[in-house]
Design an enzyme around this catalytic site. Structure first.
Site, PDB file in Angstrom:
ATOM      1  N   LYS A  49       1.509  12.790   5.952  1.00 29.14           N
ATOM      2  CA  LYS A  49       1.478  12.106   4.662  1.00 29.14           C
ATOM      3  C   LYS A  49       2.527  12.700   3.736  1.00 29.14           C
ATOM      4  O   LYS A  49       2.583  13.915   3.522  1.00 29.14           O
ATOM      5  CB  LYS A  49       0.091  12.203   4.024  1.00 29.14           C
ATOM      6  CG  LYS A  49      -0.022  11.388   2.735  1.00 29.14           C
ATOM      7  CD  LYS A  49      -1.440  11.204   2.302  1.00 29.14           C
ATOM      8  CE  LYS A  49      -1.536  10.386   1.016  1.00 29.14           C
ATOM      9  NZ  LYS A  49      -0.951   9.044   1.172  1.00 29.14           N
TER      10      LYS A  49
ATOM     11  N   ALA B 185      -2.329  -1.649  -4.090  1.00 29.33           N
ATOM     12  CA  ALA B 185      -3.500  -0.765  -4.115  1.00 29.33           C
ATOM     13  C   ALA B 185      -3.106   0.570  -3.517  1.00 29.33           C
ATOM     14  O   ALA B 185      -2.337   0.634  -2.552  1.00 29.33           O
ATOM     15  CB  ALA B 185      -4.659  -1.371  -3.329  1.00 29.33           C
ATOM     16  N   SER B 186      -3.605   1.634  -4.095  1.00 26.57           N
ATOM     17  CA  SER B 186      -3.367   2.953  -3.516  1.00 26.57           C
ATOM     18  C   SER B 186      -4.121   3.113  -2.212  1.00 26.57           C
ATOM     19  O   SER B 186      -3.782   3.966  -1.388  1.00 26.57           O
ATOM     20  CB  SER B 186      -3.786   4.048  -4.505  1.00 26.57           C
ATOM     21  OG  SER B 186      -5.157   3.917  -4.833  1.00 26.57           O
TER      22      SER B 186
ATOM     23  N   THR C 291       2.629   4.313  -1.497  1.00 24.44           N
ATOM     24  CA  THR C 291       2.480   5.124  -2.702  1.00 24.44           C
ATOM     25  C   THR C 291       3.767   5.912  -2.939  1.00 24.44           C
ATOM     26  O   THR C 291       4.650   5.968  -2.093  1.00 24.44           O
ATOM     27  CB  THR C 291       1.286   6.082  -2.580  1.00 24.44           C
ATOM     28  OG1 THR C 291       1.444   6.898  -1.409  1.00 24.44           O
ATOM     29  CG2 THR C 291      -0.013   5.300  -2.447  1.00 24.44           C
TER      30      THR C 291
ATOM     31  N   HIS D 294      -5.710  14.847   4.054  1.00 28.83           N
ATOM     32  CA  HIS D 294      -5.003  13.864   4.861  1.00 28.83           C
ATOM     33  C   HIS D 294      -4.278  14.542   6.020  1.00 28.83           C
ATOM     34  O   HIS D 294      -4.158  15.762   6.075  1.00 28.83           O
ATOM     35  CB  HIS D 294      -3.999  13.073   4.013  1.00 28.83           C
ATOM     36  CG  HIS D 294      -4.627  12.011   3.187  1.00 28.83           C
ATOM     37  ND1 HIS D 294      -5.119  12.238   1.928  1.00 28.83           N
ATOM     38  CD2 HIS D 294      -4.858  10.700   3.443  1.00 28.83           C
ATOM     39  CE1 HIS D 294      -5.626  11.113   1.442  1.00 28.83           C
ATOM     40  NE2 HIS D 294      -5.476  10.171   2.344  1.00 28.83           N
ATOM     41  N   HIS D 295      -3.746  13.717   6.899  1.00 31.14           N
ATOM     42  CA  HIS D 295      -2.959  14.172   8.046  1.00 31.14           C
ATOM     43  C   HIS D 295      -1.657  14.821   7.590  1.00 31.14           C
ATOM     44  O   HIS D 295      -1.186  14.619   6.474  1.00 31.14           O
ATOM     45  CB  HIS D 295      -2.666  13.000   8.980  1.00 31.14           C
ATOM     46  CG  HIS D 295      -2.060  11.823   8.271  1.00 31.14           C
ATOM     47  ND1 HIS D 295      -0.712  11.697   8.041  1.00 31.14           N
ATOM     48  CD2 HIS D 295      -2.647  10.728   7.721  1.00 31.14           C
ATOM     49  CE1 HIS D 295      -0.470  10.573   7.385  1.00 31.14           C
ATOM     50  NE2 HIS D 295      -1.627   9.962   7.177  1.00 31.14           N
TER      51      HIS D 295
ATOM     52  N   GLY E  82       0.808  -1.210   0.000  1.00 30.65           N
ATOM     53  CA  GLY E  82       0.000   0.000   0.000  1.00 30.65           C
ATOM     54  C   GLY E  82       0.840   1.258   0.000  1.00 30.65           C
ATOM     55  O   GLY E  82       0.315   2.349   0.196  1.00 30.65           O
TER      56      GLY E  82
ATOM     57  N   PHE F  78      -6.297   0.346   0.607  1.00 29.48           N
ATOM     58  CA  PHE F  78      -6.806  -0.995   0.881  1.00 29.48           C
ATOM     59  C   PHE F  78      -8.126  -1.009   1.625  1.00 29.48           C
ATOM     60  O   PHE F  78      -8.689  -2.076   1.853  1.00 29.48           O
ATOM     61  CB  PHE F  78      -5.767  -1.802   1.662  1.00 29.48           C
ATOM     62  CG  PHE F  78      -4.734  -2.428   0.780  1.00 29.48           C
ATOM     63  CD1 PHE F  78      -4.994  -3.627   0.125  1.00 29.48           C
ATOM     64  CD2 PHE F  78      -3.529  -1.814   0.564  1.00 29.48           C
ATOM     65  CE1 PHE F  78      -4.062  -4.195  -0.708  1.00 29.48           C
ATOM     66  CE2 PHE F  78      -2.580  -2.371  -0.271  1.00 29.48           C
ATOM     67  CZ  PHE F  78      -2.846  -3.577  -0.914  1.00 29.48           C
TER      68      PHE F  78
ATOM     69  N   GLY G 129      -2.284   8.773  -3.466  1.00 31.70           N
ATOM     70  CA  GLY G 129      -2.434   7.739  -4.483  1.00 31.70           C
ATOM     71  C   GLY G 129      -3.888   7.442  -4.782  1.00 31.70           C
ATOM     72  O   GLY G 129      -4.255   7.139  -5.926  1.00 31.70           O
ATOM     73  N   THR G 130      -4.729   7.538  -3.761  1.00 30.03           N
ATOM     74  CA  THR G 130      -6.162   7.304  -3.961  1.00 30.03           C
ATOM     75  C   THR G 130      -6.764   8.355  -4.888  1.00 30.03           C
ATOM     76  O   THR G 130      -7.556   8.032  -5.784  1.00 30.03           O
ATOM     77  CB  THR G 130      -6.893   7.313  -2.608  1.00 30.03           C
ATOM     78  OG1 THR G 130      -6.350   6.279  -1.783  1.00 30.03           O
ATOM     79  CG2 THR G 130      -8.392   7.087  -2.781  1.00 30.03           C
TER      80      THR G 130
END
EC number: 1.17.1.8
Length: 239
Positions: free
Chosen positions: A137, A98-99, A75, A133-134, A73, A101, A143-144
């Protein structure tokens, strides 16, 4: 199932807790180069990678070369993804990247593709993506968010790509925000002068990401080849 954790930060610790609660054993926790370990002596069934971009490719391919399938996971390393797939196939190993999960996010991906297919002919609407995001990151956009944009582009031939913050008329703008203690929120918006359509996924904690990674590892055990979270979801729906 015996699991190696590649990366033992907050995600690694969340995965460890869920894996142990599901009856699995953590036999290795790696925060550095996995090549320094004697992997053949550990009887690892699956490695789960949530390391850092600079370490991911080497750690993943080292696992493949030792016959260990990998769920990844991480990225920010995907320029080497196709090379990693070839090394996986060469060594008859297994791989799921996966970007994101989270099982909920992967349902969200399917909704995104369906909506993009419905909206592609409606020229009065523009599309944009926002991700939050936090502060820790490392990559931006997520990536999502990139996966969401690519899914929309695949459905709409008039869109040629995406850009961070500012985009041309034939591109999707992705807006990335970093806010303390936000696990991850993704919003896809179609806007017109008449109305606005949005789909949103908001993670409440890291537990959803960790659970999905462990479920993916359970699916990958004893398999060879390259798979996606769609394969994992399909197996769950069949059951």
């Amino acid at each position: 199932m015996k699991i190696a954790l590649l990366g033992y930060g907050r995600m690694g610790k969340a995965i460890e807790e869920i894996a142990m609660n599901r009856g699995h054993e953590i036999v290795l926790k790696v925060s550095e180069d996995i090549a320094t370990y004697e992997l053949d002596k550990l009887e690892i069934d699956v490695a789960i990678d949530f390391s850092i971009p600079s370490a991911a490719y080497k750690n993943i391919t080292t696992c493949f070369e030792n016959g260990i399938p990998v769920v990844s996971g991480t990225t920010g390393w995907l320029d080497d993804y196709e090379k990693a797939k070839k090394i996986c196939d060469k060594n008859n190993s297994g791989f799921i990247y996966a970007s994101n999960f989270s099982l909920g996010v992967n349902v969200f991906f399917e909704l995104n593709k369906k909506l993009a297919d419905m909206m592609k002919g409606l020229e009065d609407y523009t599309v944009e993506i926002e991700e939050i995001h936090h502060m820790q990151k490392l990559d931006s956009p997520s990536g999502t968010a990139i996966s969401l944009a690519q899914q929309i582009i695949e459905k709409n031939s008039k869109l040629k790509g995406w850009q961070l913050d500012h985009a041309d008329s034939d591109e999707i703008p992705i807006f990335a925000k970093r806010i303390k203690d936000v696990p991850g929120t993704h919003t896809v918006t179609y806007d017109s002068t008449i109305d606005k359509i949005e789909i949103i996924h908001s993670a409440k904690s890291r537990q959803g990401f960790a659970l999905g990674a462990v479920v993916a590892a359970e699916y990958l055990k004893d398999k060879t080849g390259v798979f996606t979270m769609k394969d994992v979801l399909s197996s769950l729906f069949e059951n």
